[in-house]
Design a protein around this motif. Structure first.
Motif, PDB file in Angstrom:
ATOM      1  N   ARG A 176       0.404  -3.771   3.436  1.00  0.00           N
ATOM      2  CA  ARG A 176      -0.939  -3.210   3.553  1.00  0.00           C
ATOM      3  C   ARG A 176      -1.296  -3.716   5.349  1.00  0.00           C
ATOM      4  O   ARG A 176      -1.785  -2.735   5.807  1.00  0.00           O
ATOM      5  CB  ARG A 176      -2.004  -3.635   3.021  1.00  0.00           C
ATOM      6  CG  ARG A 176      -2.231  -5.013   3.057  1.00  0.00           C
ATOM      7  CD  ARG A 176      -3.348  -5.540   2.178  1.00  0.00           C
ATOM      8  NE  ARG A 176      -3.032  -6.824   1.411  1.00  0.00           N
ATOM      9  CZ  ARG A 176      -3.347  -7.323   0.390  1.00  0.00           C
ATOM     10  NH1 ARG A 176      -4.351  -6.249  -0.455  1.00  0.00           N
ATOM     11  NH2 ARG A 176      -3.117  -8.346  -0.036  1.00  0.00           N
ATOM     12  N   ASP A 177      -0.717  -4.709   5.966  1.00  0.00           N
ATOM     13  CA  ASP A 177      -1.140  -4.969   7.201  1.00  0.00           C
ATOM     14  C   ASP A 177      -0.226  -3.929   8.254  1.00  0.00           C
ATOM     15  O   ASP A 177      -0.736  -3.820   9.560  1.00  0.00           O
ATOM     16  CB  ASP A 177      -0.653  -6.642   7.793  1.00  0.00           C
ATOM     17  CG  ASP A 177      -1.555  -7.284   6.969  1.00  0.00           C
ATOM     18  OD1 ASP A 177      -2.788  -7.169   6.385  1.00  0.00           O
ATOM     19  OD2 ASP A 177      -1.068  -8.410   6.915  1.00  0.00           O
ATOM     20  N   ASP A 178       0.698  -3.393   7.850  1.00  0.00           N
ATOM     21  CA  ASP A 178       1.766  -2.297   8.390  1.00  0.00           C
ATOM     22  C   ASP A 178       1.313  -1.032   8.338  1.00  0.00           C
ATOM     23  O   ASP A 178       1.805  -0.129   8.831  1.00  0.00           O
ATOM     24  CB  ASP A 178       3.260  -2.611   8.095  1.00  0.00           C
ATOM     25  CG  ASP A 178       3.613  -4.232   8.706  1.00  0.00           C
ATOM     26  OD1 ASP A 178       3.090  -4.608   9.815  1.00  0.00           O
ATOM     27  OD2 ASP A 178       4.552  -4.512   7.939  1.00  0.00           O
ATOM     28  N   TYR A 179       0.423  -0.770   7.402  1.00  0.00           N
ATOM     29  CA  TYR A 179       0.237   0.634   7.027  1.00  0.00           C
ATOM     30  C   TYR A 179      -0.235   1.685   8.374  1.00  0.00           C
ATOM     31  O   TYR A 179       0.089   2.524   8.318  1.00  0.00           O
ATOM     32  CB  TYR A 179      -1.073   0.735   6.006  1.00  0.00           C
ATOM     33  CG  TYR A 179      -1.283   2.093   5.659  1.00  0.00           C
ATOM     34  CD1 TYR A 179      -0.667   2.654   4.625  1.00  0.00           C
ATOM     35  CD2 TYR A 179      -2.477   2.738   6.163  1.00  0.00           C
ATOM     36  CE1 TYR A 179      -1.107   4.002   4.235  1.00  0.00           C
ATOM     37  CE2 TYR A 179      -2.788   3.931   5.903  1.00  0.00           C
ATOM     38  CZ  TYR A 179      -1.984   4.569   4.859  1.00  0.00           C
ATOM     39  OH  TYR A 179      -2.186   5.999   4.286  1.00  0.00           O
ATOM     40  N   GLU A 180      -0.954   1.253   9.118  1.00  0.00           N
ATOM     41  CA  GLU A 180      -1.243   2.156  10.315  1.00  0.00           C
ATOM     42  C   GLU A 180      -0.179   2.341  11.210  1.00  0.00           C
ATOM     43  O   GLU A 180       0.039   3.415  11.582  1.00  0.00           O
ATOM     44  CB  GLU A 180      -2.465   1.477  11.325  1.00  0.00           C
ATOM     45  CG  GLU A 180      -3.757   1.124  10.450  1.00  0.00           C
ATOM     46  CD  GLU A 180      -4.494   2.576   9.979  1.00  0.00           C
ATOM     47  OE1 GLU A 180      -4.426   3.480  10.574  1.00  0.00           O
ATOM     48  OE2 GLU A 180      -5.132   2.493   8.859  1.00  0.00           O
ATOM     49  N   ARG A 181       0.601   1.439  11.670  1.00  0.00           N
ATOM     50  CA  ARG A 181       1.861   1.701  12.310  1.00  0.00           C
ATOM     51  C   ARG A 181       2.882   2.675  11.270  1.00  0.00           C
ATOM     52  O   ARG A 181       3.422   3.539  11.939  1.00  0.00           O
ATOM     53  CB  ARG A 181       2.672   0.367  12.690  1.00  0.00           C
ATOM     54  CG  ARG A 181       1.853  -0.594  13.814  1.00  0.00           C
ATOM     55  CD  ARG A 181       2.409  -1.555  14.139  1.00  0.00           C
ATOM     56  NE  ARG A 181       3.375  -2.169  13.021  1.00  0.00           N
ATOM     57  CZ  ARG A 181       4.592  -2.719  13.325  1.00  0.00           C
ATOM     58  NH1 ARG A 181       5.157  -2.372  14.315  1.00  0.00           N
ATOM     59  NH2 ARG A 181       5.131  -3.217  12.448  1.00  0.00           N
TER      60      ARG A 181
ATOM     61  N   GLN B  11       4.359  10.060  10.329  1.00  0.00           N
ATOM     62  CA  GLN B  11       3.702  11.400  11.049  1.00  0.00           C
ATOM     63  C   GLN B  11       4.810  12.200  11.839  1.00  0.00           C
ATOM     64  O   GLN B  11       5.018  13.266  11.895  1.00  0.00           O
ATOM     65  CB  GLN B  11       2.211  11.491  11.316  1.00  0.00           C
ATOM     66  CG  GLN B  11       1.182  11.217  10.149  1.00  0.00           C
ATOM     67  CD  GLN B  11      -0.097  11.025  10.768  1.00  0.00           C
ATOM     68  OE1 GLN B  11      -0.240  10.814  12.031  1.00  0.00           O
ATOM     69  NE2 GLN B  11      -1.250  10.726   9.839  1.00  0.00           N
TER      70      GLN B  11
ATOM     71  N   ALA C 222       1.936   4.858   9.213  1.00  0.00           N
ATOM     72  CA  ALA C 222       1.520   6.179   9.036  1.00  0.00           C
ATOM     73  C   ALA C 222       1.643   6.845  10.335  1.00  0.00           C
ATOM     74  O   ALA C 222       2.181   8.014  10.143  1.00  0.00           O
ATOM     75  CB  ALA C 222      -0.042   6.042   8.612  1.00  0.00           C
ATOM     76  N   SER C 223       1.733   6.397  11.535  1.00  0.00           N
ATOM     77  CA  SER C 223       1.856   7.042  12.531  1.00  0.00           C
ATOM     78  C   SER C 223       3.406   7.281  12.780  1.00  0.00           C
ATOM     79  O   SER C 223       3.748   8.324  13.133  1.00  0.00           O
ATOM     80  CB  SER C 223       1.523   6.096  13.885  1.00  0.00           C
ATOM     81  OG  SER C 223       1.986   6.626  15.017  1.00  0.00           O
TER      82      SER C 223
ATOM     83  N   ARG D 289       1.062  -1.076   0.083  1.00  0.00           N
ATOM     84  CA  ARG D 289       0.020   0.126  -0.053  1.00  0.00           C
ATOM     85  C   ARG D 289       0.616   1.063   0.108  1.00  0.00           C
ATOM     86  O   ARG D 289       2.044   1.160   0.680  1.00  0.00           O
ATOM     87  CB  ARG D 289      -0.978   0.110   1.261  1.00  0.00           C
ATOM     88  CG  ARG D 289      -1.886   1.134   1.162  1.00  0.00           C
ATOM     89  CD  ARG D 289      -2.896   0.687   2.244  1.00  0.00           C
ATOM     90  NE  ARG D 289      -3.750   2.067   2.383  1.00  0.00           N
ATOM     91  CZ  ARG D 289      -4.866   2.309   3.358  1.00  0.00           C
ATOM     92  NH1 ARG D 289      -5.083   1.366   4.475  1.00  0.00           N
ATOM     93  NH2 ARG D 289      -5.329   3.329   3.224  1.00  0.00           N
TER      94      ARG D 289
END
Length: 85
Positions: A68-73, A79, A75-76, A8
């Motif tokens: 895609r499974d690591d996307y949230e971590r 940022q 993104a954090s 992703r």
């Protein structure tokens, strides 16, 4: 392993410095990533001779992909890295 089917897009950057900050943050958190570098080869050749007003830093774009499974971590972490740079 990151493949075209399970990746992703995280971000596309035009600054090499920001790219390195994001990659360092991803590596520090243990998130594997892949990068696609796009650039204008002719513009890079002209830069050697000097173009008035041309910034060599913005001649390339860096697209960073993560699983895609690591996307949230990711993104954090991204940022935080961009805020601190």
């Amino acid at each position: 392993m990151i493949t075209i089917f399970n990746r992703r897009e995280l971000i596309t950057l035009a600054s090499a410095q920001k790219y390195y900050h994001v990659r360092e943050a991803l590596t520090a958190t243990g998130i594997p990533s892949a990068v696609k570098v796009r650039g204008a080869a002719r513009a890079a050749e002209r830069a050697r001779y000097g173009i008035a007003g041309a910034q060599t830093d913005t001649m390339y774009t860096y697209t960073i992909y993560v699983h895609r499974d690591d996307y949230e971590r990711a993104a954090s972490a991204m940022q935080t890295a961009l805020r601190n740079s």
